[in-house]
Design an enzyme around this catalytic site. Structure first.
Site, PDB file in Angstrom:
ATOM      1  N   GLU A 239      -4.538   8.041  -2.771  1.00  0.00           N
ATOM      2  CA  GLU A 239      -5.004   6.767  -2.216  1.00  0.00           C
ATOM      3  C   GLU A 239      -5.388   5.791  -3.326  1.00  0.00           C
ATOM      4  OE1 GLU A 239      -4.546   6.279   0.887  1.00  0.00           O
ATOM      5  OE2 GLU A 239      -5.696   4.479   1.357  1.00  0.00           O
TER       6      GLU A 239
ATOM      7  N   HIS B 287       0.840  -1.203   0.000  1.00  0.00           N
ATOM      8  CA  HIS B 287       0.000   0.000   0.000  1.00  0.00           C
ATOM      9  C   HIS B 287       0.881   1.262   0.000  1.00  0.00           C
ATOM     10  CE1 HIS B 287      -3.573   2.426   1.327  1.00  0.00           C
ATOM     11  NE2 HIS B 287      -2.618   3.171   1.842  1.00  0.00           N
ATOM     12  N   GLU B 288       1.793   1.323   0.950  1.00  0.00           N
ATOM     13  CA  GLU B 288       2.634   2.520   1.050  1.00  0.00           C
ATOM     14  C   GLU B 288       3.519   2.661  -0.187  1.00  0.00           C
ATOM     15  OE1 GLU B 288       1.815   4.665   3.190  1.00  0.00           O
ATOM     16  OE2 GLU B 288       0.602   3.365   4.464  1.00  0.00           O
TER      17      GLU B 288
ATOM     18  N   HIS C 179       1.728   4.700  -2.725  1.00  0.00           N
ATOM     19  CA  HIS C 179       1.848   6.139  -2.459  1.00  0.00           C
ATOM     20  C   HIS C 179       3.217   6.642  -2.917  1.00  0.00           C
ATOM     21  CE1 HIS C 179      -1.802   6.966  -0.243  1.00  0.00           C
ATOM     22  NE2 HIS C 179      -1.566   6.030   0.654  1.00  0.00           N
TER      23      HIS C 179
HETATM   24 MG    MG Z   1      -2.871   5.382   2.254  1.00  0.00          MG
END
Ligand code: MG
Length: 504
Positions: A298, A268-269, A272
């Protein structure tokens, strides 16, 4: 100065902006340090330093000569898209800061480190009262921010717009009104059909942290986190922070049980981070050199976490590495690993929620924040209302505050109005999947299995990342996807994915 910026006025603005950029660079580093390695008792001094530097950055932004240059540039009709982007972002920033009294900016910055520390302790001790006085102060300050910035319809409006340019409370209300009706039936259908499990026995297993770290390094390598332009650290709440285009750091949290949690939070990170890492080099040091909004941001993290990370193709790709690296947790087969990372059930913790129920967690927070900012409820009401809304939308109630109202870091940082962007991003991630597949005439699974993960990175770079904040979110989405946010893609994605289990 890069070739993108030719206009003399814009060049002068950008050269003055270097000071603001540098202060924000320093503030990011201090923020990163605060959430990773800073000794606990350094928190008060850090609060003062952050507040002083924030006010200093604001002074530079609100400098009369600087504003005059920006105003003059905004009247020019011969600017290119990048130059116009710089002026749009600066005007927004100036407007926001000009309306909010310096004392409010200072107080908010000043209290955040202490509030963060109190939140960590409150969560650890499962004691809402430790955090309550800080949150009361923060809510009071954020209400002042909203009143200072002003609004036509709802005091929550300026806050959502701050995180997602162009978004309003009403639009979120409408979006959630239809989503609300669909989540429970989708979960019920998946549960009834029983193809995807509610629980998996690997969730209960402790893992070896060093093994998890080794696997995460391999996976970050696979997805393309570039050596030398970032680092992976640990923090109580995982986050990504960009100091610039070439220093984008992520953090992971190891709780010791259920290894999919740190794995998917790292992916997830990474999503980003990749956004920031792939911003066009020519935009470096400018106000547009970063992701345009938190919703679009996001969408990138959720895309990598779910659309890529929880796919059949990805599990096929990583199974060998998983087996070789992790001896403490042993899935029986690739199919078993796939089912483990795709369990579906109403749960308590947002960051670990499956993609089907995830948006319900956001709806709870949105409803609470909206009432809080509108003075309909007070901080003291939150724990009880939290439990009520979880019961209403997910059918579960937290046995502790740590698993309920204290689970997220955001409120300790004054980030109220932020949560809706998580849903925007989740919905957008599915829309991006179909756009990538249309253009490649291949499914994400096929792209991954053909060893073409770089083509996905490249698509994201060309369509979204490289522009940074040059275009407002809706303009960027129309250019990249041919349309603005359309939640139907997400519903279609969930229905398609969960109606069948792939054959391994
Ligand atoms: Mg996030």
């Amino acid at each position: 100065m890069s070739e993108y910026f030719q206009n003399e006025l814009v060049k002068e603005i950008l050269s003055k902006y270097r000071t603001i950029w540098s202060l924000s660079h320093a503030l990011s580093l201090m923020e990163w340090d605060m959430e990773t390695y800073m000794p606990r008792e350094g928190v008060n001094e850090r609060g003062v330093a952050i507040a002083e530097l924030s006010v200093l950055a604001r002074k530079h932004l609100l400098d009369e000569k600087f504003i005059e240059l920006v105003d003059r540039a905004s009247l020019r009709e011969d600017l290119n898209d990048y130059e116009r982007g710089v002026i749009r972002v600066l005007k927004r920033d100036i407007e926001w800061n000009r309306k909010i009294p310096e004392s409010v900016v200072y107080e908010l910055a000043r209290i955040r480190p202490n509030a963060h520390e109190a939140w960590v302790e409150a969560k650890r001790k499962n004691d809402f009262n430790i955090f309550k006085p800080y949150l009361e102060k923060i809510v009071d300050l954020v209400r002042k921010v909203s009143e200072s910035v002003g609004y036509d319809e709802h005091p929550y409006d300026p806050l959502v717009d701050h995180y997602e340019e162009g978004l309003t409370t009403k639009k979120v209300d409408e979006l959630f009104a239809s989503l609300k009706l669909k989540i429970r039936p989708m979960v019920d259908k998946i549960t009834r059909e029983g193809k995807y499990p509610k629980h998996h026995k690997l969730e209960e297993l402790a893992y070896d942290v060093n093994e998890a770290k080794a696997l995460i390094n391999r996976l970050l390598n696979l997805v393309g986190y570039p050596e030398g332009r970032g680092r992976v650290d640990e923090s109580p709440h995982p986050f990504t922070i960009d100091l610039g285009r070439k220093d984008v750091r992520i953090t992971v949290r190891y709780e010791g049980k259920d290894i999919k949690r740190p794995i998917y939070s790292a992916i997830h990170e990474f999503g980003h981070a990749l956004y920031e890492l792939q911003v066009d080099e020519n935009l470096e040091f400018t106000p547009v050199a970063r992701g345009v909004s938190l919703g679009v941001h996001e969408s990138q993290s959720r895309f990598w976490e779910n659309i890529v990370g929880r796919s059949y193709g990805f599990i096929k790709l990583i199974y060998g590495d998983f087996e070789r690296t992790i001896t403490s947790v042993r899935p029986e087969s690739p199919l078993d690993l796939y089912l483990y990372v795709n369990t579906v059930r109403p749960s308590l913790i947002r960051v670990d929620a499956d993609e089907v129920t995830y948006n319900a967690h956001i709806i709870v927070r949105f409803e609470l924040e909206k009432m809080l900012i509108n003075n309909e409820i007070e901080v003291g009401d939150l724990p009880e209302l939290w439990a009520e809304l979880y019961e209403k939308y997910l059918g579960v109630a937290p046995p502790t505050y740590s698993e309920g109202v204290l689970q997220d870091v955001h409120w300790s940082g004054g980030m109220i109005g932020y949560f809706p962007t998580y849903s925007i991003g989740t919905l957008l991630s599915a829309q991006i999947k179909y756009a990538v597949e249309r253009e490649h005439r291949k499914s994400i699974d096929e792209i991954l299995l053909a060893g073409e993960i770089g083509a996905i990175r490249n698509w994201l770079k060309e369509r979204i990342h490289r522009f940074g904040s040059t275009y407002p979110p809706n303009v960027l989405l129309r250019k990249a996807l041919g349309e603005e946010l359309n939640p139907e893609y997400f519903i279609r994605y969930i229905e398609e994915k969960y109606s069948n289990v792939p054959e391994f």
